[in-house]
Design a protein around this motif. Structure first.
Motif, PDB file in Angstrom:
ATOM      1  N   GLY A   1      -0.996   2.370  -8.442  1.00 25.75           N
ATOM      2  CA  GLY A   1      -1.299   3.789  -8.272  1.00 25.75           C
ATOM      3  C   GLY A   1      -0.098   4.624  -7.870  1.00 25.75           C
ATOM      4  N   HIS A   2       0.948   3.972  -7.365  1.00 24.86           N
ATOM      5  CA  HIS A   2       2.163   4.690  -6.969  1.00 24.86           C
ATOM      6  C   HIS A   2       3.245   4.633  -8.045  1.00 24.86           C
ATOM      7  N   ASN A   3       2.946   3.985  -9.168  1.00 23.89           N
ATOM      8  CA  ASN A   3       3.919   3.862 -10.245  1.00 23.89           C
ATOM      9  C   ASN A   3       3.186   4.102 -11.570  1.00 23.89           C
ATOM     10  N   PRO A   4       3.085   5.362 -11.993  1.00 16.43           N
ATOM     11  CA  PRO A   4       2.325   5.687 -13.205  1.00 16.43           C
ATOM     12  C   PRO A   4       2.788   4.941 -14.456  1.00 16.43           C
ATOM     13  N   ALA A   5       4.085   4.768 -14.638  1.00 14.51           N
ATOM     14  CA  ALA A   5       4.580   4.064 -15.830  1.00 14.51           C
ATOM     15  C   ALA A   5       4.131   2.605 -15.813  1.00 14.51           C
ATOM     16  N   ALA A   6       4.248   1.944 -14.666  1.00 18.02           N
ATOM     17  CA  ALA A   6       3.808   0.550 -14.553  1.00 18.02           C
ATOM     18  C   ALA A   6       2.301   0.456 -14.749  1.00 18.02           C
ATOM     19  N   SER A   7       1.579   1.422 -14.209  1.00 17.35           N
ATOM     20  CA  SER A   7       0.126   1.442 -14.343  1.00 17.35           C
ATOM     21  C   SER A   7      -0.282   1.580 -15.805  1.00 17.35           C
ATOM     22  N   LEU A   8       0.356   2.489 -16.502  1.00 19.99           N
ATOM     23  CA  LEU A   8       0.051   2.698 -17.916  1.00 19.99           C
ATOM     24  C   LEU A   8       0.355   1.433 -18.717  1.00 19.99           C
ATOM     25  N   ASP A   9       1.500   0.832 -18.466  1.00 17.76           N
ATOM     26  CA  ASP A   9       1.880  -0.394 -19.151  1.00 17.76           C
ATOM     27  C   ASP A   9       0.887  -1.506 -18.846  1.00 17.76           C
ATOM     28  N   PHE A  10       0.520  -1.651 -17.584  1.00 20.36           N
ATOM     29  CA  PHE A  10      -0.410  -2.704 -17.172  1.00 20.36           C
ATOM     30  C   PHE A  10      -1.751  -2.559 -17.868  1.00 20.36           C
ATOM     31  N   PHE A  11      -2.317  -1.374 -17.848  1.00 26.64           N
ATOM     32  CA  PHE A  11      -3.638  -1.193 -18.431  1.00 26.64           C
ATOM     33  C   PHE A  11      -3.605  -1.211 -19.960  1.00 26.64           C
ATOM     34  N   ASN A  12      -2.526  -0.794 -20.569  1.00 27.14           N
ATOM     35  CA  ASN A  12      -2.401  -0.922 -22.030  1.00 27.14           C
ATOM     36  C   ASN A  12      -2.343  -2.388 -22.424  1.00 27.14           C
ATOM     37  N   VAL A  13      -1.557  -3.191 -21.705  1.00 27.69           N
ATOM     38  CA  VAL A  13      -1.457  -4.609 -22.003  1.00 27.69           C
ATOM     39  C   VAL A  13      -2.792  -5.294 -21.718  1.00 27.69           C
TER      40      VAL A  13
ATOM     41  N   HIS B   1       0.805  -1.228   0.000  1.00 32.32           N
ATOM     42  CA  HIS B   1       0.000   0.000   0.000  1.00 32.32           C
ATOM     43  C   HIS B   1       0.837   1.277   0.000  1.00 32.32           C
ATOM     44  N   LYS B   2       2.109   1.172   0.261  1.00 26.03           N
ATOM     45  CA  LYS B   2       2.992   2.350   0.297  1.00 26.03           C
ATOM     46  C   LYS B   2       4.206   2.084  -0.574  1.00 26.03           C
ATOM     47  N   GLY B   3       4.785   3.137  -1.096  1.00 24.65           N
ATOM     48  CA  GLY B   3       6.023   3.023  -1.857  1.00 24.65           C
ATOM     49  C   GLY B   3       5.792   2.757  -3.327  1.00 24.65           C
ATOM     50  N   LYS B   4       6.864   2.889  -4.097  1.00 22.56           N
ATOM     51  CA  LYS B   4       6.825   2.693  -5.547  1.00 22.56           C
ATOM     52  C   LYS B   4       7.549   1.390  -5.881  1.00 22.56           C
ATOM     53  N   PHE B   5       6.774   0.344  -6.165  1.00 21.41           N
ATOM     54  CA  PHE B   5       7.337  -0.950  -6.509  1.00 21.41           C
ATOM     55  C   PHE B   5       7.825  -0.948  -7.954  1.00 21.41           C
ATOM     56  N   ASP B   6       8.847  -1.732  -8.216  1.00 25.08           N
ATOM     57  CA  ASP B   6       9.426  -1.869  -9.549  1.00 25.08           C
ATOM     58  C   ASP B   6       8.376  -2.402 -10.522  1.00 25.08           C
ATOM     59  N   ALA B   7       8.324  -1.824 -11.720  1.00 25.44           N
ATOM     60  CA  ALA B   7       7.316  -2.190 -12.722  1.00 25.44           C
ATOM     61  C   ALA B   7       7.429  -3.656 -13.138  1.00 25.44           C
ATOM     62  N   ASP B   8       8.644  -4.146 -13.357  1.00 31.98           N
ATOM     63  CA  ASP B   8       8.808  -5.540 -13.768  1.00 31.98           C
ATOM     64  C   ASP B   8       8.368  -6.486 -12.652  1.00 31.98           C
ATOM     65  N   PHE B   9       8.682  -6.149 -11.421  1.00 32.54           N
ATOM     66  CA  PHE B   9       8.258  -6.958 -10.283  1.00 32.54           C
ATOM     67  C   PHE B   9       6.732  -7.019 -10.226  1.00 32.54           C
ATOM     68  N   LEU B  10       6.075  -5.879 -10.417  1.00 37.74           N
ATOM     69  CA  LEU B  10       4.608  -5.852 -10.405  1.00 37.74           C
ATOM     70  C   LEU B  10       4.039  -6.726 -11.520  1.00 37.74           C
ATOM     71  N   LYS B  11       4.648  -6.666 -12.677  1.00 44.36           N
ATOM     72  CA  LYS B  11       4.168  -7.467 -13.808  1.00 44.36           C
ATOM     73  C   LYS B  11       4.306  -8.957 -13.511  1.00 44.36           C
ATOM     74  N   ARG B  12       5.444  -9.342 -12.965  1.00 44.23           N
ATOM     75  CA  ARG B  12       5.667 -10.757 -12.626  1.00 44.23           C
ATOM     76  C   ARG B  12       4.732 -11.206 -11.509  1.00 44.23           C
ATOM     77  N   LEU B  13       4.487 -10.338 -10.551  1.00 45.81           N
ATOM     78  CA  LEU B  13       3.572 -10.658  -9.458  1.00 45.81           C
ATOM     79  C   LEU B  13       2.157 -10.841  -9.989  1.00 45.81           C
ATOM     80  N   TRP B  14       1.735  -9.965 -10.894  1.00 38.44           N
ATOM     81  CA  TRP B  14       0.392 -10.062 -11.476  1.00 38.44           C
ATOM     82  C   TRP B  14       0.216 -11.377 -12.229  1.00 38.44           C
ATOM     83  N   THR B  15       1.224 -11.774 -12.993  1.00 38.07           N
ATOM     84  CA  THR B  15       1.149 -13.017 -13.746  1.00 38.07           C
ATOM     85  C   THR B  15       0.987 -14.204 -12.808  1.00 38.07           C
ATOM     86  N   GLY B  16       1.761 -14.233 -11.742  1.00 33.26           N
ATOM     87  CA  GLY B  16       1.660 -15.316 -10.760  1.00 33.26           C
ATOM     88  C   GLY B  16       0.316 -15.339 -10.065  1.00 33.26           C
TER      89      GLY B  16
END
Length: 136
Positions: A117-129, A60-75
């Motif tokens: 929500g704390h990582n706009p680039a990851a968010s944009l990538d996630f929702f585009n994909v 809920h806090k902090g800016k997590f790495d975009a690749d980590f978020l993507k891998r976590l979502w897949t799992g």
């Protein structure tokens, strides 16, 4: 006090997710691999939150790495596909993972979406994909 600990741990994990040393890459892989594992709260009962639920409560806090978020979502998606029925029932357990405690289910999507929500680039990538607009 528990809310402060949870927030501080969330910030520390978010910072750690940006590390690229072999040890940090192993940690990220281990976190994702532990996603489907059940962590019993009471040794006498085999039920409890799974790793994705626990990690979600710490995102809920902090800016997590975009690749980590993507891998976590897949799992998480792989586990969700194996859970039958209503997600609200599937993710509910007796453990309160968020502080202050609520009656909400421990949905692993909650913290993940907060992290996006704390990582706009990851968010944009996630929702585009997710909508078929991205490169992947």
């Amino acid at each position: 006090m528990l809310a402060d600990i949870q927030n501080n741990l969330s910030m520390a994990l978010a910072n750690a997710s940006h590390g690229d040393s072999p040890a940090m890459e192993a940690w990220k892989k281990d976190v994702i691999a532990a996603g489907p594992k059940i962590f019993p709260v009471d040794p006498a009962m085999p039920m409890g939150p799974n790793g994705f639920q626990v990690m979600s409560s710490l995102m809920h806090k902090g800016k997590f790495d975009a690749d980590f978020l993507k891998r976590l979502w897949t799992g998480r998606g792989e586990v969700r596909a194996r859970v039958p029925g209503d997600p609200g029932v599937a993710w509910r357990d007796t453990a309160h993972l968020d502080y202050p405690p609520t009656d909400n289910a421990n949905d692993p999507l909650s913290g993940f979406m907060e992290a996006l929500g704390h990582n706009p680039a990851a968010s944009l990538d996630f929702f585009n994909v997710s909508t078929g607009q991205g490169d992947d």
